[in-house]
Design a protein around this motif. Structure first.
Motif, PDB file in Angstrom:
ATOM      1  N   PRO A 104       0.733  -1.316  -0.094  1.00 13.11           N
ATOM      2  CA  PRO A 104       0.070  -0.021  -0.016  1.00 13.11           C
ATOM      3  C   PRO A 104       1.098   1.436   0.020  1.00 13.11           C
ATOM      4  O   PRO A 104       0.210   2.395  -0.053  1.00 13.11           O
ATOM      5  N   GLU A 105       2.044   1.233   0.023  1.00 17.94           N
ATOM      6  CA  GLU A 105       2.939   2.262   0.153  1.00 17.94           C
ATOM      7  C   GLU A 105       3.083   2.977  -1.382  1.00 17.94           C
ATOM      8  O   GLU A 105       3.419   2.347  -2.329  1.00 17.94           O
ATOM      9  N   PRO A 106       2.866   4.280  -1.131  1.00 21.09           N
ATOM     10  CA  PRO A 106       3.028   5.239  -2.469  1.00 21.09           C
ATOM     11  C   PRO A 106       4.458   4.979  -3.084  1.00 21.09           C
ATOM     12  O   PRO A 106       5.148   5.394  -2.164  1.00 21.09           O
ATOM     13  N   SER A 107       4.630   4.999  -4.291  1.00 27.62           N
ATOM     14  CA  SER A 107       5.934   4.957  -4.849  1.00 27.62           C
ATOM     15  C   SER A 107       6.396   6.543  -5.039  1.00 27.62           C
ATOM     16  O   SER A 107       5.654   7.322  -4.836  1.00 27.62           O
ATOM     17  N   VAL A 113       3.242  12.044  -9.780  1.00 25.08           N
ATOM     18  CA  VAL A 113       2.228  12.147 -10.727  1.00 25.08           C
ATOM     19  C   VAL A 113       1.245  12.974  -9.882  1.00 25.08           C
ATOM     20  O   VAL A 113       0.198  13.714 -10.401  1.00 25.08           O
ATOM     21  N   THR A 114       0.953  12.542  -8.473  1.00 26.27           N
ATOM     22  CA  THR A 114      -0.057  13.391  -7.822  1.00 26.27           C
ATOM     23  C   THR A 114       0.250  15.203  -7.904  1.00 26.27           C
ATOM     24  O   THR A 114      -0.800  15.899  -8.090  1.00 26.27           O
ATOM     25  N   VAL A 115       1.481  15.251  -7.800  1.00 23.69           N
ATOM     26  CA  VAL A 115       1.894  16.770  -7.901  1.00 23.69           C
ATOM     27  C   VAL A 115       1.579  17.396  -9.081  1.00 23.69           C
ATOM     28  O   VAL A 115       1.109  18.217  -9.486  1.00 23.69           O
ATOM     29  N   LEU A 142      -2.765   9.602  -0.168  1.00 20.81           N
ATOM     30  CA  LEU A 142      -1.726  10.643  -0.371  1.00 20.81           C
ATOM     31  C   LEU A 142      -2.174  11.967   0.351  1.00 20.81           C
ATOM     32  O   LEU A 142      -1.219  12.595   0.713  1.00 20.81           O
ATOM     33  N   ALA A 143      -3.255  12.416   0.159  1.00 17.10           N
ATOM     34  CA  ALA A 143      -3.694  13.741   0.882  1.00 17.10           C
ATOM     35  C   ALA A 143      -3.503  13.687   2.377  1.00 17.10           C
ATOM     36  O   ALA A 143      -3.038  14.645   3.035  1.00 17.10           O
ATOM     37  N   ALA A 144      -3.788  12.634   3.222  1.00 11.72           N
ATOM     38  CA  ALA A 144      -3.537  12.467   4.421  1.00 11.72           C
ATOM     39  C   ALA A 144      -2.066  12.496   4.838  1.00 11.72           C
ATOM     40  O   ALA A 144      -1.717  12.840   5.973  1.00 11.72           O
TER      41      ALA A 144
END
Length: 146
Positions: A104-107, A113-115, A142-144
């Protein structure tokens, strides 16, 4: 119950949940969003980048699979996400993708890509509310994480 019957049942439940979300209350509860996203994405065997397009009151207008990837990645183009947001006249977007690896960890690529999406969408007055990484057991916001 055999695997095909289970898959049919899960698919039916996902459609019912999606209809309730689309016709229902604003999607402001993170638990409702994570339940919905886990139902849609957790059982897939390759990465899928998924959009939930929202109106000004954060009610769901539409959901879209934006990109299909491989077992360990999906190429995401902000231009296509922006086009989908404009096509549906969305005021806000929640994006999510699954990790078939069950991690579950964001790479670093997920964070980058979120930015990019946040910057591209903000130019169009569309808010990126969150980006979730989905596995069968967890959903990471990712927002949290800031």
């Amino acid at each position: 119950m055999d695997r095909a019957a289970e898959d049919d049942l899960i698919s039916c439940a996902a459609r019912i949940l999606e209809q309730r979300v689309i016709q229902g209350e604003p999607l402001t509860d993170p638990n409702a969003a994570t339940d919905f996203l886990r139902m849609r994405l957790s059982g897939l065997d390759r990465e899928v980048f998924f959009l939930v397009l929202l109106d000004t009151r954060h009610r769901v207008i539409a959901t879209e699979v934006a990109f299909m990837g491989t077992i360990d990645g999906a190429e995401v183009h902000p231009r296509v996400v922006a086009q989908m947001a404009l096509k549906h006249n969305a005021a806000a977007v929640i994006c999510a993708h699954n990790h078939p690896s069950h991690n579950p960890e964001p790479s670093a690529a997920d964070r980058a890509v979120t930015v990019q999406l946040k910057q591209a969408l903000s130019l169009l007055d569309v808010r990126l509310l969150d980006h979730f990484v989905v596995t069968a057991k967890e959903c990471t916001s990712l927002a949290a994480r800031g």
